[in-house]
Design a protein around this motif. Structure first.
Motif, PDB file in Angstrom:
ATOM      1  N   PHE A  47      25.417 -36.320  21.688  1.00 45.85           N
ATOM      2  CA  PHE A  47      24.995 -35.524  21.566  1.00 45.85           C
ATOM      3  C   PHE A  47      23.902 -34.380  22.639  1.00 45.85           C
ATOM      4  N   GLN A  48      24.799 -35.265  24.388  1.00 49.37           N
ATOM      5  CA  GLN A  48      24.175 -34.298  24.712  1.00 49.37           C
ATOM      6  C   GLN A  48      25.464 -34.287  25.831  1.00 49.37           C
ATOM      7  N   PHE A  49      26.131 -34.895  25.562  1.00 49.97           N
ATOM      8  CA  PHE A  49      27.142 -34.877  27.273  1.00 49.97           C
ATOM      9  C   PHE A  49      27.962 -33.998  27.266  1.00 49.97           C
ATOM     10  N   PRO A  50      28.293 -32.846  27.975  1.00 50.91           N
ATOM     11  CA  PRO A  50      28.957 -31.780  27.657  1.00 50.91           C
ATOM     12  C   PRO A  50      30.732 -31.967  27.100  1.00 50.91           C
ATOM     13  N   GLY A  51      30.982 -30.621  26.713  1.00 52.08           N
ATOM     14  CA  GLY A  51      32.342 -30.917  26.186  1.00 52.08           C
ATOM     15  C   GLY A  51      32.748 -30.950  25.109  1.00 52.08           C
ATOM     16  N   PRO A  52      34.120 -30.817  24.346  1.00 56.18           N
ATOM     17  CA  PRO A  52      34.868 -30.915  22.890  1.00 56.18           C
ATOM     18  C   PRO A  52      34.131 -32.300  22.639  1.00 56.18           C
ATOM     19  N   ALA A  53      34.128 -32.164  20.911  1.00 57.21           N
ATOM     20  CA  ALA A  53      33.873 -33.525  20.236  1.00 57.21           C
ATOM     21  C   ALA A  53      34.237 -35.196  20.901  1.00 57.21           C
ATOM     22  N   TRP A  54      35.618 -35.118  21.284  1.00 57.58           N
ATOM     23  CA  TRP A  54      36.374 -35.991  21.923  1.00 57.58           C
ATOM     24  C   TRP A  54      35.964 -36.528  22.915  1.00 57.58           C
ATOM     25  N   VAL A  55      35.654 -35.801  23.707  1.00 54.80           N
ATOM     26  CA  VAL A  55      35.366 -36.254  25.193  1.00 54.80           C
ATOM     27  C   VAL A  55      33.963 -37.085  24.898  1.00 54.80           C
ATOM     28  N   ARG A  56      32.937 -36.236  24.031  1.00 54.53           N
ATOM     29  CA  ARG A  56      31.481 -36.940  24.516  1.00 54.53           C
ATOM     30  C   ARG A  56      31.775 -38.365  23.178  1.00 54.53           C
ATOM     31  N   TYR A  57      32.656 -38.416  22.518  1.00 50.66           N
ATOM     32  CA  TYR A  57      33.097 -40.085  21.689  1.00 50.66           C
ATOM     33  C   TYR A  57      34.002 -40.980  22.530  1.00 50.66           C
ATOM     34  N   GLY A  58      34.730 -40.235  23.260  1.00 52.81           N
ATOM     35  CA  GLY A  58      35.464 -41.117  24.441  1.00 52.81           C
ATOM     36  C   GLY A  58      34.433 -41.566  25.339  1.00 52.81           C
TER      37      GLY A  58
END
Length: 325
Positions: free
Chosen positions: A14-25
């Motif tokens: 929920f807090q890592f910056p960037g698009p969703a695919w980056v966060r989920y990666g």
């Protein structure tokens, strides 16, 4: 280790910056690493500490948590764009700015109106508990509607302060994803948008057993909350600072002995909690209170009628006897 790993995963999601695919990666990579670390520790001798990288990630995430601060200056969704302000209050008469009075045709089609309103607290006559079910029988949004002698009603609702295009996430509420705001609104706005536009199932219960001073004290508690959130932003928390726990905290200011209960968290059963406290209409079975308190169909039938508030209360137990002490 499992609890710590899950907490870090949620924070990154929920807090890592960037698009969703980056966060989920990033979350996926962390999960694989955490599982590998746990397996390594499990195979080693009992009591071995996790690897230094695991501990470092925990420490960094904890510091990150502490550094994230709530803000007032985001691009907010229309319905939470303004902060409720207590312009003046002399103990009896209050002037509020940014009372919401939208006309809703759909979620994306509405007339935006934030208005200044004045209320005489000597004219307070009632308080109604409103529960709006949007995610099954266990979860409901909790609102309190105050009625005045001139047939006006003012509803208070603690809500997440959504950014434009953002939607609610119960999990996100654990990870400082949302600020919170206190909305004061007309029933034709905040009740009707839930029943008529969003398709939620709405119930109304008359609160009983309060003296005039207690009723006034509950209203004044909301004014205090409005002042706090206007002066400094705060995070919404799904567990500790949500629409139901705020009602409990405010009510506890006038009745300090209120017990804690699991139904403060499982908000769909909050009406049963109120019944057990003896603050719903006495002498009426709860099944009847719930059946006759279901205002969904009456709200949809009333539409934008000027007597919306009167129509939705028809047949609700306790309405006819009011709040007179």
């Amino acid at each position: 280790m499992l609890v710590a790993a899950l907490w870090v995963s949620g924070w990154l999601a929920f807090q890592f910056p960037g698009p969703a695919w980056v966060r989920y990666g990033v979350v996926g990579a962390w999960a694989l690493f955490a599982v590998g670390t746990a397996v390594a520790v499990g195979r080693a001798r009992a009591g071995r500490w996790p690897g230094p990288v695991f501990v470092t990630v925990l420490v960094v995430t904890g510091v990150w948590w502490l550094l994230v601060a709530p803000r007032q200056d985001r691009v907010w969704a229309d319905d939470v764009a303004q902060r409720l302000k207590v312009v003046a209050f002399d103990g009896n008469h209050v002037v509020l700015d940014n009372v919401r009075n939208f006309t809703w045709r759909s979620e994306d089609d509405h007339d935006v109106r934030w208005e200044r309103r004045a209320y005489d607290l000597d004219q307070l006559r009632s308080a109604d508990l409103i529960l709006s079910y949007w995610m099954g029988p266990t979860i409901a949004h909790t609102l309190v509607s105050f009625g005045f002698a001139d047939d006006r009603y003012l509803v208070f609702s603690l809500e997440i302060r959504k950014e434009r295009g953002e939607s609610f996430s119960a999990l996100g509420g654990f990870f400082r994803k949302f600020e919170m705001t206190l909305v004061a609104s007309e029933e034709t706005d905040i009740v009707r948008v839930r029943s008529n536009v969003r398709g939620e199932d709405v119930y109304l219960y008359r609160l009983q057993g309060m003296t005039r001073e207690q009723l006034k004290g509950l209203f004044v508690s909301y004014l205090g909350e409005a002042r706090k959130l206007d002066a400094a932003p705060a995070f919404y928390n799904t567990l500790t600072s949500n629409c139901t726990t705020i009602v409990y905290e405010l009510a506890r200011q006038i009745a300090p002995g209120l017990p804690l209960d699991y139904r403060l968290l499982v908000s769909g059963y909050f009406a049963e909690y109120a019944r057990d406290l003896g603050v719903l209409t006495p002498g009426v079975p709860f099944a009847t209170l719930k059946a006759r308190g279901r205002i969904t169909e009456r709200a949809r039938a009333a539409g934008d009628a000027p007597d919306f508030s009167r129509q939705i209360r028809r047949g609700v137990p306790g309405i006819e006897q009011g709040i007179e002490p």
